[in-house]
Write an enzyme that holds these catalytic residues in place. Structure first.
Site, PDB file in Angstrom:
ATOM      1  N   SER A 247      52.511  85.890 104.623  1.00  0.00           N
ATOM      2  CA  SER A 247      51.760  87.142 104.615  1.00  0.00           C
ATOM      3  C   SER A 247      50.318  86.883 104.196  1.00  0.00           C
ATOM      4  O   SER A 247      50.058  86.399 103.090  1.00  0.00           O
ATOM      5  CB  SER A 247      52.398  88.127 103.638  1.00  0.00           C
ATOM      6  OG  SER A 247      51.490  89.180 103.380  1.00  0.00           O
TER       7      SER A 247
ATOM      8  N   HIS B  61      52.250  86.998 109.182  1.00  0.00           N
ATOM      9  CA  HIS B  61      52.652  88.356 108.811  1.00  0.00           C
ATOM     10  C   HIS B  61      51.420  89.137 108.347  1.00  0.00           C
ATOM     11  O   HIS B  61      50.730  88.718 107.415  1.00  0.00           O
ATOM     12  CB  HIS B  61      53.697  88.255 107.698  1.00  0.00           C
ATOM     13  CG  HIS B  61      54.276  89.560 107.246  1.00  0.00           C
ATOM     14  ND1 HIS B  61      55.381  90.129 107.836  1.00  0.00           N
ATOM     15  CD2 HIS B  61      53.920  90.400 106.250  1.00  0.00           C
ATOM     16  CE1 HIS B  61      55.687  91.253 107.208  1.00  0.00           C
ATOM     17  NE2 HIS B  61      54.805  91.448 106.238  1.00  0.00           N
TER      18      HIS B  61
ATOM     19  N   ASP C  76      50.019  92.723 106.946  1.00  0.00           N
ATOM     20  CA  ASP C  76      50.419  93.965 106.285  1.00  0.00           C
ATOM     21  C   ASP C  76      49.364  95.038 106.478  1.00  0.00           C
ATOM     22  O   ASP C  76      48.282  94.954 105.889  1.00  0.00           O
ATOM     23  CB  ASP C  76      50.641  93.708 104.788  1.00  0.00           C
ATOM     24  CG  ASP C  76      51.856  92.837 104.542  1.00  0.00           C
ATOM     25  OD1 ASP C  76      52.961  93.266 104.918  1.00  0.00           O
ATOM     26  OD2 ASP C  76      51.699  91.717 104.004  1.00  0.00           O
TER      27      ASP C  76
ATOM     28  N   MET D   3      48.290  98.697 105.690  1.00  0.00           N
ATOM     29  CA  MET D   3      48.593  99.757 104.709  1.00  0.00           C
ATOM     30  C   MET D   3      47.519 100.833 104.792  1.00  0.00           C
ATOM     31  O   MET D   3      46.332 100.520 104.918  1.00  0.00           O
ATOM     32  CB  MET D   3      48.607  99.180 103.290  1.00  0.00           C
ATOM     33  CG  MET D   3      49.582  98.027 103.094  1.00  0.00           C
ATOM     34  SD  MET D   3      49.622  97.538 101.357  1.00  0.00           S
ATOM     35  CE  MET D   3      50.621  96.043 101.457  1.00  0.00           C
TER      36      MET D   3
ATOM     37  N   HIS E 168      53.335  94.331 110.153  1.00  0.00           N
ATOM     38  CA  HIS E 168      54.189  95.168 109.312  1.00  0.00           C
ATOM     39  C   HIS E 168      53.399  96.423 108.976  1.00  0.00           C
ATOM     40  O   HIS E 168      52.469  96.367 108.171  1.00  0.00           O
ATOM     41  CB  HIS E 168      54.564  94.364 108.057  1.00  0.00           C
ATOM     42  CG  HIS E 168      55.383  95.125 107.070  1.00  0.00           C
ATOM     43  ND1 HIS E 168      55.600  94.665 105.783  1.00  0.00           N
ATOM     44  CD2 HIS E 168      56.056  96.298 107.166  1.00  0.00           C
ATOM     45  CE1 HIS E 168      56.362  95.529 105.137  1.00  0.00           C
ATOM     46  NE2 HIS E 168      56.649  96.529 105.942  1.00  0.00           N
TER      47      HIS E 168
ATOM     48  N   MET F 266      52.853  99.605 107.193  1.00  0.00           N
ATOM     49  CA  MET F 266      53.219 100.469 106.065  1.00  0.00           C
ATOM     50  C   MET F 266      52.279 101.658 106.104  1.00  0.00           C
ATOM     51  O   MET F 266      51.372 101.805 105.274  1.00  0.00           O
ATOM     52  CB  MET F 266      53.101  99.681 104.743  1.00  0.00           C
ATOM     53  CG  MET F 266      54.259  98.715 104.551  1.00  0.00           C
ATOM     54  SD  MET F 266      53.866  97.423 103.366  1.00  0.00           S
ATOM     55  CE  MET F 266      52.945  96.330 104.438  1.00  0.00           C
TER      56      MET F 266
ATOM     57  N   MET G 212      62.941  95.404 102.725  1.00  0.00           N
ATOM     58  CA  MET G 212      61.968  95.151 101.652  1.00  0.00           C
ATOM     59  C   MET G 212      62.705  94.740 100.383  1.00  0.00           C
ATOM     60  O   MET G 212      63.640  95.421  99.957  1.00  0.00           O
ATOM     61  CB  MET G 212      61.136  96.416 101.366  1.00  0.00           C
ATOM     62  CG  MET G 212      60.139  96.826 102.435  1.00  0.00           C
ATOM     63  SD  MET G 212      58.931  95.566 102.895  1.00  0.00           S
ATOM     64  CE  MET G 212      58.161  95.209 101.303  1.00  0.00           C
TER      65      MET G 212
ATOM     66  N   PHE H   2      52.131  96.052  97.521  1.00  0.00           N
ATOM     67  CA  PHE H   2      51.361  95.006  96.845  1.00  0.00           C
ATOM     68  C   PHE H   2      52.049  93.655  96.945  1.00  0.00           C
ATOM     69  O   PHE H   2      53.284  93.590  96.961  1.00  0.00           O
ATOM     70  CB  PHE H   2      51.174  95.365  95.365  1.00  0.00           C
ATOM     71  CG  PHE H   2      50.490  96.676  95.163  1.00  0.00           C
ATOM     72  CD1 PHE H   2      49.100  96.759  95.190  1.00  0.00           C
ATOM     73  CD2 PHE H   2      51.221  97.837  95.003  1.00  0.00           C
ATOM     74  CE1 PHE H   2      48.460  97.978  95.039  1.00  0.00           C
ATOM     75  CE2 PHE H   2      50.586  99.062  94.850  1.00  0.00           C
ATOM     76  CZ  PHE H   2      49.199  99.136  94.875  1.00  0.00           C
TER      77      PHE H   2
ATOM     78  N   ASP I 278      61.170  90.651 102.786  1.00  0.00           N
ATOM     79  CA  ASP I 278      59.736  90.679 102.487  1.00  0.00           C
ATOM     80  C   ASP I 278      59.545  91.202 101.073  1.00  0.00           C
ATOM     81  O   ASP I 278      59.950  92.325 100.762  1.00  0.00           O
ATOM     82  CB  ASP I 278      59.037  91.597 103.503  1.00  0.00           C
ATOM     83  CG  ASP I 278      57.534  91.682 103.293  1.00  0.00           C
ATOM     84  OD1 ASP I 278      56.996  90.950 102.442  1.00  0.00           O
ATOM     85  OD2 ASP I 278      56.899  92.489 104.000  1.00  0.00           O
ATOM     86  N   GLY I 279      58.939  90.371 100.214  1.00  0.00           N
ATOM     87  CA  GLY I 279      58.631  90.787  98.853  1.00  0.00           C
ATOM     88  C   GLY I 279      59.269  89.880  97.825  1.00  0.00           C
ATOM     89  O   GLY I 279      60.489  89.787  97.743  1.00  0.00           O
ATOM     90  N   GLY I 280      58.433  89.164  97.084  1.00  0.00           N
ATOM     91  CA  GLY I 280      58.953  88.307  96.019  1.00  0.00           C
ATOM     92  C   GLY I 280      59.719  87.095  96.522  1.00  0.00           C
ATOM     93  O   GLY I 280      60.466  86.479  95.745  1.00  0.00           O
TER      94      GLY I 280
HETATM   95  C1  DX5 Z   1      54.228  94.061 100.364  1.00  0.00           C
HETATM   96  C2  DX5 Z   1      54.028  93.370 101.676  1.00  0.00           C
HETATM   97  C3  DX5 Z   1      54.379  91.932 101.657  1.00  0.00           C
HETATM   98  C4  DX5 Z   1      53.588  91.133 100.638  1.00  0.00           C
HETATM   99  C5  DX5 Z   1      54.536  90.176 100.032  1.00  0.00           C
HETATM  100  O1  DX5 Z   1      54.304  95.418 100.544  1.00  0.00           O
HETATM  101  O2  DX5 Z   1      54.802  93.960 102.704  1.00  0.00           O
HETATM  102  O3  DX5 Z   1      54.331  91.329 102.930  1.00  0.00           O
HETATM  103  O4  DX5 Z   1      52.507  90.425 101.168  1.00  0.00           O
HETATM  104  O5  DX5 Z   1      53.889  89.471  99.025  1.00  0.00           O
HETATM  105  P1  DX5 Z   1      54.678  88.513  98.047  1.00  0.00           P
HETATM  106  O6  DX5 Z   1      55.361  87.476  98.890  1.00  0.00           O
HETATM  107  O7  DX5 Z   1      53.632  87.985  97.160  1.00  0.00           O
HETATM  108  O8  DX5 Z   1      55.706  89.386  97.329  1.00  0.00           O
HETATM  109 ZN    ZN Z   2      54.929  92.821 104.643  1.00  0.00          ZN
END
Ligand code: DX5
Ligand code: ZN
Length: 222
Positions: free
Chosen positions: A8, A32, A34, A36, A65, A67, A136, A142, A174-176
Protein backbone atom coordinates in the site's frame (compact mmCIF):
# COMPACT_ATOMS: atom_id res chain seq x y z
CA UNK A 1 -4.39 -19.45 -5.51
CA UNK A 2 -0.78 -18.43 -5.25
CA UNK A 3 0.18 -15.87 -2.63
CA UNK A 4 0.11 -12.28 -3.91
CA UNK A 5 1.63 -9.20 -2.29
CA UNK A 6 0.03 -5.77 -2.71
CA UNK A 7 2.09 -3.00 -1.03
CA UNK A 8 0.00 0.00 0.00
CA UNK A 9 1.46 3.33 -1.09
CA UNK A 10 -0.41 4.99 1.80
CA UNK A 11 2.82 4.59 3.78
CA UNK A 12 5.02 5.71 0.87
CA UNK A 13 6.41 9.21 0.23
CA UNK A 14 3.59 10.88 -1.75
CA UNK A 15 6.05 13.35 -3.32
CA UNK A 16 7.98 10.43 -4.87
CA UNK A 17 5.20 8.03 -5.85
CA UNK A 18 6.80 6.84 -9.09
CA UNK A 19 10.06 5.95 -7.28
CA UNK A 20 8.16 4.30 -4.44
CA UNK A 21 6.24 2.18 -6.96
CA UNK A 22 9.50 1.25 -8.64
CA UNK A 23 10.99 0.18 -5.30
CA UNK A 24 8.59 -2.80 -5.13
CA UNK A 25 8.16 -3.44 -8.86
CA UNK A 26 10.23 -6.64 -8.91
CA UNK A 27 8.96 -8.15 -5.66
CA UNK A 28 5.24 -7.35 -5.50
CA UNK A 29 2.27 -8.41 -7.63
CA UNK A 30 0.17 -5.27 -7.29
CA UNK A 31 0.35 -1.67 -6.17
CA UNK A 32 -2.41 -1.00 -3.62
CA UNK A 33 -3.78 2.55 -3.79
CA UNK A 34 -6.00 3.77 -0.95
CA UNK A 35 -8.54 6.35 -2.07
CA UNK A 36 -10.13 8.10 0.94
CA UNK A 37 -12.69 10.89 0.82
CA UNK A 38 -12.86 12.10 4.45
CA UNK A 39 -16.52 10.96 4.57
CA UNK A 40 -16.54 7.17 4.47
CA UNK A 41 -13.34 7.31 6.54
CA UNK A 42 -11.90 10.21 8.59
CA UNK A 43 -8.93 10.76 6.30
CA UNK A 44 -8.26 12.25 2.88
CA UNK A 45 -5.69 10.86 0.47
CA UNK A 46 -5.85 11.07 -3.29
CA UNK A 47 -8.26 10.74 -6.18
CA UNK A 48 -8.53 9.95 -9.85
CA UNK A 49 -6.01 12.52 -11.24
CA UNK A 50 -3.19 11.09 -9.12
CA UNK A 51 -4.23 7.51 -9.90
CA UNK A 52 -4.14 8.39 -13.61
CA UNK A 53 -0.58 9.69 -13.27
CA UNK A 54 0.45 6.65 -11.26
CA UNK A 55 -1.02 4.35 -13.89
CA UNK A 56 1.31 5.95 -16.44
CA UNK A 57 4.35 5.72 -14.18
CA UNK A 58 3.93 2.29 -12.56
CA UNK A 59 4.77 -1.05 -14.10
CA UNK A 60 2.77 -3.11 -11.59
CA UNK A 61 -1.02 -3.41 -12.01
CA UNK A 62 -2.89 -1.00 -9.75
CA UNK A 63 -5.26 -2.29 -7.05
CA UNK A 64 -7.58 0.61 -6.14
CA UNK A 65 -9.21 0.40 -2.72
CA UNK A 66 -12.01 2.94 -2.64
CA UNK A 67 -12.83 4.04 0.91
CA UNK A 68 -15.35 6.59 -0.29
CA UNK A 69 -19.04 7.32 -0.12
CA UNK A 70 -21.08 6.81 -3.28
CA UNK A 71 -18.70 4.34 -4.96
CA UNK A 72 -21.52 3.67 -7.45
CA UNK A 73 -20.81 7.13 -8.83
CA UNK A 74 -16.99 7.06 -8.73
CA UNK A 75 -15.73 3.48 -9.08
CA UNK A 76 -16.30 3.05 -12.85
CA UNK A 77 -13.96 6.00 -13.51
CA UNK A 78 -11.04 4.22 -11.84
CA UNK A 79 -11.67 1.07 -13.87
CA UNK A 80 -11.99 3.05 -17.10
CA UNK A 81 -8.73 4.86 -16.32
CA UNK A 82 -6.94 1.51 -16.29
CA UNK A 83 -6.85 0.26 -12.69
CA UNK A 84 -6.62 -3.52 -13.01
CA UNK A 85 -8.63 -4.05 -9.83
CA UNK A 86 -11.21 -1.77 -8.22
CA UNK A 87 -12.64 -2.52 -4.76
CA UNK A 88 -15.74 -0.83 -3.40
CA UNK A 89 -16.99 -1.07 0.19
CA UNK A 90 -20.20 -2.98 0.89
CA UNK A 91 -21.10 -0.45 3.61
CA UNK A 92 -20.96 2.43 1.12
CA UNK A 93 -22.49 1.01 -2.06
CA UNK A 94 -26.18 1.55 -2.83
CA UNK A 95 -26.21 -0.62 -5.95
CA UNK A 96 -23.30 -3.02 -5.51
CA UNK A 97 -24.41 -5.52 -8.16
CA UNK A 98 -24.70 -2.84 -10.81
CA UNK A 99 -21.43 -1.20 -9.82
CA UNK A 100 -19.48 -4.48 -9.67
CA UNK A 101 -20.84 -5.43 -13.11
CA UNK A 102 -19.89 -2.01 -14.48
CA UNK A 103 -16.33 -2.45 -13.16
CA UNK A 104 -16.09 -5.92 -14.72
CA UNK A 105 -17.48 -4.66 -18.03
CA UNK A 106 -14.38 -2.47 -18.39
CA UNK A 107 -12.16 -5.57 -18.09
CA UNK A 108 -11.00 -4.71 -14.56
CA UNK A 109 -11.31 -7.10 -11.63
CA UNK A 110 -14.12 -6.19 -9.24
CA UNK A 111 -13.55 -6.27 -5.48
CA UNK A 112 -15.94 -5.97 -2.54
CA UNK A 113 -14.55 -4.74 0.80
CA UNK A 114 -16.00 -5.24 4.27
CA UNK A 115 -15.02 -3.53 7.53
CA UNK A 116 -14.06 -5.47 10.69
CA UNK A 117 -17.59 -5.30 12.15
CA UNK A 118 -19.38 -6.20 8.91
CA UNK A 119 -20.34 -9.88 8.68
CA UNK A 120 -19.51 -11.75 5.48
CA UNK A 121 -22.56 -14.03 5.38
CA UNK A 122 -25.01 -11.39 3.99
CA UNK A 123 -22.71 -11.07 0.96
CA UNK A 124 -22.48 -14.78 0.14
CA UNK A 125 -24.81 -14.44 -2.85
CA UNK A 126 -22.63 -11.63 -4.22
CA UNK A 127 -19.53 -13.83 -4.45
CA UNK A 128 -20.16 -14.84 -8.09
CA UNK A 129 -20.24 -11.13 -8.95
CA UNK A 130 -16.75 -10.43 -7.64
CA UNK A 131 -13.14 -11.33 -8.32
CA UNK A 132 -11.85 -10.43 -4.86
CA UNK A 133 -13.25 -10.12 -1.35
CA UNK A 134 -11.32 -7.63 0.81
CA UNK A 135 -11.59 -8.19 4.53
CA UNK A 136 -10.33 -5.23 6.56
CA UNK A 137 -8.16 -6.30 9.49
CA UNK A 138 -8.14 -2.77 10.94
CA UNK A 139 -10.80 -0.05 10.88
CA UNK A 140 -10.18 1.64 7.52
CA UNK A 141 -8.67 5.11 7.34
CA UNK A 142 -5.07 4.98 8.47
CA UNK A 143 -1.89 3.01 8.00
CA UNK A 144 0.20 1.69 10.85
CA UNK A 145 -2.65 0.42 13.06
CA UNK A 146 -2.54 -2.82 15.04
CA UNK A 147 -3.87 -5.97 13.40
CA UNK A 148 -7.30 -7.08 14.68
CA UNK A 149 -7.13 -10.77 15.50
CA UNK A 150 -10.89 -10.82 16.06
CA UNK A 151 -11.36 -10.68 12.27
CA UNK A 152 -9.56 -14.00 11.63
CA UNK A 153 -12.61 -16.25 12.21
CA UNK A 154 -14.40 -14.23 9.52
CA UNK A 155 -11.49 -14.75 7.11
CA UNK A 156 -11.87 -18.49 7.76
CA UNK A 157 -15.63 -18.39 7.14
CA UNK A 158 -15.10 -16.38 3.96
CA UNK A 159 -12.62 -18.98 2.70
CA UNK A 160 -15.20 -21.71 3.39
CA UNK A 161 -17.93 -19.78 1.54
CA UNK A 162 -15.66 -19.29 -1.48
CA UNK A 163 -14.39 -22.86 -1.62
CA UNK A 164 -17.86 -24.29 -0.86
CA UNK A 165 -19.17 -22.59 -3.98
CA UNK A 166 -16.17 -23.64 -6.02
CA UNK A 167 -15.37 -20.02 -6.87
CA UNK A 168 -11.95 -18.58 -7.66
CA UNK A 169 -12.55 -15.35 -5.73
CA UNK A 170 -9.32 -13.97 -4.24
CA UNK A 171 -9.38 -13.24 -0.51
CA UNK A 172 -7.47 -10.09 0.44
CA UNK A 173 -6.56 -8.91 3.93
CA UNK A 174 -5.68 -5.26 4.56
CA UNK A 175 -4.50 -3.61 7.77
CA UNK A 176 -1.74 -4.45 10.20
CA UNK A 177 -0.32 -7.15 7.93
CA UNK A 178 3.34 -7.65 8.87
CA UNK A 179 5.93 -10.35 9.45
CA UNK A 180 4.18 -10.95 12.81
CA UNK A 181 0.66 -11.40 11.42
CA UNK A 182 0.90 -12.55 7.79
CA UNK A 183 1.13 -16.24 8.65
CA UNK A 184 -2.07 -16.12 10.73
CA UNK A 185 -3.84 -14.51 7.77
CA UNK A 186 -2.57 -17.15 5.34
CA UNK A 187 -3.52 -19.99 7.67
CA UNK A 188 -7.05 -18.53 7.88
CA UNK A 189 -7.28 -18.66 4.07
CA UNK A 190 -6.22 -15.25 2.76
CA UNK A 191 -4.23 -15.23 -0.47
CA UNK A 192 -3.71 -11.52 -1.25
CA UNK A 193 -1.82 -9.51 1.35
CA UNK A 194 -1.85 -5.72 1.54
CA UNK A 195 0.96 -4.21 3.58
CA UNK A 196 1.66 -0.50 3.96
CA UNK A 197 3.91 0.31 6.90
CA UNK A 198 5.48 -3.18 6.92
CA UNK A 199 6.79 -2.51 3.39
CA UNK A 200 7.40 1.23 3.22
CA UNK A 201 8.80 1.71 6.70
CA UNK A 202 11.34 -1.01 5.96
CA UNK A 203 14.88 -0.13 4.91
CA UNK A 204 14.41 -2.20 1.74
CA UNK A 205 10.74 -2.32 0.59
CA UNK A 206 11.51 -5.04 -1.98
CA UNK A 207 13.08 -7.28 0.66
CA UNK A 208 10.07 -6.69 2.93
CA UNK A 209 7.78 -7.93 0.13
CA UNK A 210 9.93 -11.04 -0.35
CA UNK A 211 9.86 -11.79 3.35
CA UNK A 212 6.06 -11.41 3.59
CA UNK A 213 5.64 -13.64 0.54
CA UNK A 214 7.85 -16.39 1.88
CA UNK A 215 6.14 -16.37 5.31
CA UNK A 216 2.68 -16.47 3.67
CA UNK A 217 3.73 -19.26 1.31
CA UNK A 218 5.13 -21.29 4.20
CA UNK A 219 1.91 -20.90 6.19
CA UNK A 220 -0.27 -21.70 3.15
CA UNK A 221 1.64 -24.93 2.53
CA UNK A 222 1.13 -26.14 6.13
C1 DX5 B 1 -6.13 1.43 5.69
C2 DX5 B 1 -5.75 1.09 4.29
C3 DX5 B 1 -4.58 0.18 4.18
C4 DX5 B 1 -3.33 0.72 4.84
C5 DX5 B 1 -2.69 -0.42 5.52
O1 DX5 B 1 -7.42 1.90 5.74
O2 DX5 B 1 -6.81 0.48 3.58
O3 DX5 B 1 -4.32 -0.25 2.87
O4 DX5 B 1 -2.41 1.30 3.96
O5 DX5 B 1 -1.58 0.03 6.22
P1 DX5 B 1 -0.79 -0.90 7.22
O6 DX5 B 1 -0.31 -2.09 6.43
O7 DX5 B 1 0.29 -0.04 7.73
O8 DX5 B 1 -1.79 -1.33 8.29
ZN1 ZN C 1 -6.29 -0.45 1.59
Amino acid sequence: MAVQISPSILSADFARLADEAEAVARDADWLHVDVMDNHFVPNLTLGLPIVESLLKAATLPVDCHLMIEDPDRWAPGYAEAGAASVTIHAEAASAPVRTLRTIRATGARAGLGINPATPVEPYADLLPEIDMLLIMTVEPGFGGQSFLDMVLPKVRRARELIDGRDLSVWLQVDGGVSEETVERCAEAGADVFVAGSAVYSAEDPGAACRSLRSLAEGATAR
